[in-house]
Design a protein around this motif. Structure first.
Motif, mmCIF file in Angstrom:
data_model
loop_
_atom_site.group_PDB
_atom_site.id
_atom_site.type_symbol
_atom_site.label_atom_id
_atom_site.label_comp_id
_atom_site.label_asym_id
_atom_site.label_seq_id
_atom_site.Cartn_x
_atom_site.Cartn_y
_atom_site.Cartn_z
ATOM 1 N N ARG A 86 0.721 -1.279 -0.155
ATOM 2 C CA ARG A 86 0.163 -0.040 -0.054
ATOM 3 C C ARG A 86 0.909 1.298 -0.052
ATOM 4 N N GLY A 87 1.814 1.174 -0.854
ATOM 5 C CA GLY A 87 2.848 2.336 -1.064
ATOM 6 C C GLY A 87 3.763 2.659 -0.008
ATOM 7 N N ARG A 88 4.032 1.927 1.054
ATOM 8 C CA ARG A 88 4.967 1.805 1.939
ATOM 9 C C ARG A 88 5.800 0.749 2.003
ATOM 10 N N ARG A 89 7.192 1.236 1.841
ATOM 11 C CA ARG A 89 8.172 -0.050 1.931
ATOM 12 C C ARG A 89 8.367 -0.979 3.010
ATOM 13 N N SER A 90 8.690 -2.345 2.464
ATOM 14 C CA SER A 90 9.277 -3.265 3.837
ATOM 15 C C SER A 90 10.102 -2.495 4.469
ATOM 16 N N GLY A 91 10.224 -2.730 5.783
ATOM 17 C CA GLY A 91 11.205 -2.067 6.748
ATOM 18 C C GLY A 91 10.460 -0.924 7.557
ATOM 19 N N SER A 92 9.404 -0.241 6.894
ATOM 20 C CA SER A 92 8.643 0.811 7.167
ATOM 21 C C SER A 92 7.101 0.552 7.888
ATOM 22 N N LEU A 93 7.030 -0.819 7.855
ATOM 23 C CA LEU A 93 5.481 -1.172 8.198
ATOM 24 C C LEU A 93 5.158 -1.814 9.586
ATOM 25 N N SER A 94 6.264 -1.701 10.523
ATOM 26 C CA SER A 94 6.140 -1.978 12.039
ATOM 27 C C SER A 94 6.868 -1.211 13.029
ATOM 28 N N THR A 95 6.788 -1.822 13.961
ATOM 29 C CA THR A 95 7.732 -1.103 15.151
ATOM 30 C C THR A 95 9.206 -0.734 14.827
ATOM 31 N N ILE A 96 9.709 -2.233 14.337
ATOM 32 C CA ILE A 96 10.983 -2.194 13.880
ATOM 33 C C ILE A 96 11.038 -3.203 12.632
ATOM 34 N N GLY A 97 11.711 -2.791 11.527
ATOM 35 C CA GLY A 97 11.845 -3.694 10.425
ATOM 36 C C GLY A 97 13.279 -4.008 10.294
ATOM 37 N N CYS A 98 13.573 -5.323 10.025
ATOM 38 C CA CYS A 98 14.681 -5.853 10.143
ATOM 39 C C CYS A 98 15.184 -6.344 8.575
ATOM 40 N N THR A 99 16.185 -6.348 8.004
ATOM 41 C CA THR A 99 16.564 -7.041 6.701
ATOM 42 C C THR A 99 18.061 -7.349 6.743
ATOM 43 N N SER A 100 18.128 -8.253 5.629
ATOM 44 C CA SER A 100 19.545 -8.958 5.416
ATOM 45 C C SER A 100 20.249 -8.256 3.993
ATOM 46 N N PHE A 101 21.499 -8.265 4.329
ATOM 47 C CA PHE A 101 22.259 -7.761 2.746
ATOM 48 C C PHE A 101 23.000 -8.842 2.661
ATOM 49 N N PHE A 102 23.091 -10.121 2.909
ATOM 50 C CA PHE A 102 23.427 -11.251 2.622
ATOM 51 C C PHE A 102 23.749 -11.426 0.990
ATOM 52 N N PRO A 103 24.749 -11.848 0.247
ATOM 53 C CA PRO A 103 25.040 -11.631 -1.178
ATOM 54 C C PRO A 103 23.866 -12.006 -1.924
ATOM 55 N N SER A 104 23.026 -12.917 -1.826
ATOM 56 C CA SER A 104 22.055 -13.278 -2.553
ATOM 57 C C SER A 104 20.726 -12.644 -2.325
ATOM 58 N N LYS A 105 20.559 -11.828 -1.415
ATOM 59 C CA LYS A 105 19.342 -11.068 -1.278
ATOM 60 C C LYS A 105 19.268 -10.013 -2.472
ATOM 61 N N PRO A 106 17.898 -9.571 -2.399
ATOM 62 C CA PRO A 106 17.550 -8.473 -3.559
ATOM 63 C C PRO A 106 18.532 -7.350 -3.574
ATOM 64 N N LEU A 107 19.076 -6.881 -2.373
ATOM 65 C CA LEU A 107 20.204 -5.979 -2.149
ATOM 66 C C LEU A 107 21.185 -6.546 -1.336
ATOM 67 N N GLY A 108 22.400 -7.017 -2.060
ATOM 68 C CA GLY A 108 23.109 -7.696 -1.307
ATOM 69 C C GLY A 108 24.678 -6.944 -1.386
ATOM 70 N N CYS A 109 25.497 -7.356 0.022
ATOM 71 C CA CYS A 109 26.885 -6.950 -0.092
ATOM 72 C C CYS A 109 27.614 -8.167 -0.537
ATOM 73 N N TYR A 110 29.073 -7.926 -0.245
ATOM 74 C CA TYR A 110 29.943 -9.190 -0.556
ATOM 75 C C TYR A 110 30.517 -9.988 0.771
ATOM 76 N N GLY A 111 29.370 -10.050 1.559
ATOM 77 C CA GLY A 111 29.753 -10.621 2.703
ATOM 78 C C GLY A 111 28.577 -10.765 3.391
ATOM 79 N N ASP A 112 28.737 -10.593 4.961
ATOM 80 C CA ASP A 112 27.387 -10.384 5.647
ATOM 81 C C ASP A 112 27.042 -8.944 5.963
ATOM 82 N N GLY A 113 25.670 -8.609 6.145
ATOM 83 C CA GLY A 113 25.272 -7.585 6.346
ATOM 84 C C GLY A 113 23.840 -7.314 6.611
ATOM 85 N N GLY A 114 23.274 -6.083 7.348
ATOM 86 C CA GLY A 114 21.851 -6.218 7.727
ATOM 87 C C GLY A 114 21.473 -4.825 8.089
#
Length: 365
Positions: free
Chosen positions: A167-195
Motif C-alpha cells: 500500500r505504497g509503504r516499503r518493507s522495513g517501514s511497516l512495523s515497530t522495527i523492520g529488519c533486513t539482510s544484505f547477504f549476497p543473494s538477497k535483493p540488495l546484497g553486499c559481498y559478505g554479511d550485512g543487515g
C-alpha cells in the motif's frame, strides 16, 4: 546454455566501476570499522525505506536479535512468529531465552496468517514477528491492528523483502522495527554479511545503535548490555555502489517474476501477489507434486533449483522441546513438501527464462 540460480557476476560486471571505486575509497582512508560509509549508507537506506532511522548491523540474524533486545525481550517472554522460515527467525527468539510461539501460514502468501494470531496471544506475549517470505510483505495492516489492541510490538523479518512495498509503504517501514539482510543473494546484497534495522522511534534507534557496539553510548561507557553487531565499512561501500541501480533491479525482478507466472500458471502453482503489494522475488517459488523427480529432471536439463524451506521450524530437532510434532501446522508442512525455487535475478534474460520454463513444463508433463 549455462543458467545461474543467482548471477552475482553479471551484476558485478554491470556495476564494476562504481563498486571498485567505492571499495578503493575505503582502502585509501583505512577506516574499516564504522567508517564514514556506514553513516552515509544509513542515511540513504532510511530515505529509501521511508523511515527516520536506519541502523546498519553485521547481518540479518543479528538485526533480529538487536531489535528484540532493544524492545526489552527477556527470558520467559513469548514472541509469535511463523514456522515456515529460515531458522534464524526462531533461533534468535530462543537465544534470548524467550519462547517462539508458532502460528500457521496463509496458504496463498506463505506468510503468517493474521486470522490465527490473536488466539496465540498470552499474558507473556511481548511481540509479533511476521516474516515477509520470498519477497512479499506479510499482512501488516491486520497484524498491526491485533498488536495495537494487545499492546504488542511488531518486528518485520524482512530479510527477503527489501525493496517490496505494501500500500505504497516499503518493507522495513511497516512495523515497530523492520529488519533486513544484505547477504549476497538477497535483493540488495553486499559481498559478505550485512543487515539493517529500521524504525521511526527515536528511543529505539538510539538503543539499537548502542547495542550493536557492545551497549556503548560513548567510548568505554556502557549503559546496556550489547554485542558486536557492527556493519563493516567495506560492505557499506559495496551497498552504496549498488543502491542507485537498485530501483531498476526491483523493477526487473517484478517483470521477470510476472513473466514466469504467465508462462507457468497452467502447469504449477505460481506466486500470488496480494492486493496492494509489490513482490521482489528474492526467490521465485512454485509448488509442485513429486518435487524430487521434478528437481532431478531440471538438473538433467541444466536448470538449478532450491527448496526454501524443506523442514518447518517446529519439526527441527532444535525446537523438539516445544513438543509440536507433525500435524501441528498443516499449511506450513504442506508447503514445505511442495515448494521449489527457480533461477531468479535481475539479469535473467528472456532466452534463459524460456529455457527454464520449457524444462519445467517438460518435467511436469
Amino acid at each position: 546454455m549455462s543458467i545461474q540460480f543467482i548471477d552475482l557476476k553479471a551484476q558485478y560486471q554491470h556495476l564494476k566501476a562504481d563498486i571498485d571505486a567505492r571499495i578503493h575509497a575505503v582502502l585509501d582512508h583505512g577506516q574499516y570499522i564504522m567508517g564514514p560509509e556506514v553513516a552515509e549508507l544509513e542515511a540513504a537506506l532510511a530515505s529509501y525505506v521511508g523511515v527516520k532511522h536506519a541502523v546498519g548491523v553485521s547481518d540479518g540474524t543479528t538485526a533480529l536479535q538487536i531489535a528484540m533486545m532493544a524492545l526489552g525481550i527477556v527470558p520467559g517472554d513469548e514472541v509469535i512468529t511463523s514456522p515456515f522460515t529460515f531458522i534464524a527467525t526462531g533461533e534468535m527468539i530462543a537465544l534470548l531465552g524467550a519462547k517462539p510461539v508458532f502460528v500457521d501460514i496463509d496458504p496463498t502468501s506463505y506468510n503468517l496468517d493474521p486470522a490465527l494470531v490473536e488466539a496465540a496471544i498470552t499474558p507473556r506475549t511481548r511481540a509479533i514477528m511476521p516474516v515477509s517470505l520470498y519477497g512479499q510483505c506479510a499482512d501488516f495492516a491486520a497484524i498491526n491492528a491485533i498488536a495495537e489492541k494487545h499492546g504488542l510490538a511488531v518486528i518485520e523479518d524482512g530479510a527477503q523483502s527489501f525493496g517490496a512495498s505494501q500500500r505504497g509503504r516499503r518493507s522495513g517501514s511497516l512495523s515497530t522495527i523492520g529488519c533486513t539482510s544484505f547477504f549476497p543473494s538477497k535483493p540488495l546484497g553486499c559481498y559478505g554479511d550485512g543487515g539493517a534495522c529500521f524504525t521511526d522511534d527515536d528511543a529505539l534507534a538510539k538503543k539499537m545503535r548502542e547495542i550493536r557496539v557492545h551497549g556503548q553510548d560513548r567510548r568505554y561507557h556502557h549503559p546496556v548490555i550489547g554485542l558486536n553487531g557492527r556493519l563493516d565499512t567495506l560492505q557499506a561501500a559495496v551497498l552504496l555502489a549498488k543502491l542507485p541501480s537498485f530501483p531498476d533491479e526491483v523493477e526487473a525482478r517484478a517483470r521477470i517474476g510476472a513473466r514466469y507466472s504467465r508462462l507457468l500458471q497452467d502447469v504449477a502453482r505460481v506466486p500470488v501477489v496480494g492486493e496492494g503489494n509489490t513482490h521482489v522475488y528474492a526467490q521465485y517459488t512454485i509448488e509442485v507434486a513429486n518435487r524430487e523427480a521434478v528437481q532431478a529432471s531440471l538438473k538433467e536439463a541444466g536448470v538449478p533449483t532450491a527448496v526454501h524451506y524443506p523442514i518447518p521450524l517446529h519439526l527441527q530437532p532444535a525446537f523438539a522441546g516445544l513438543g509440536q510434532g507433525a500435524g501441528s501446522f498443516p499449511v506450513a508442512e504442506a508447503a514445505a513438501a511442495r515448494v521449489m525455487s527457480l533461477p531468479m535475478h535481475p539479469f535473467l534474460d528472456e532466452a534463459s527464462q524460456d529455457a527454464i520454463v520449457a524444462a519445467v513444463r517438460q518435467a511436469l508433463a
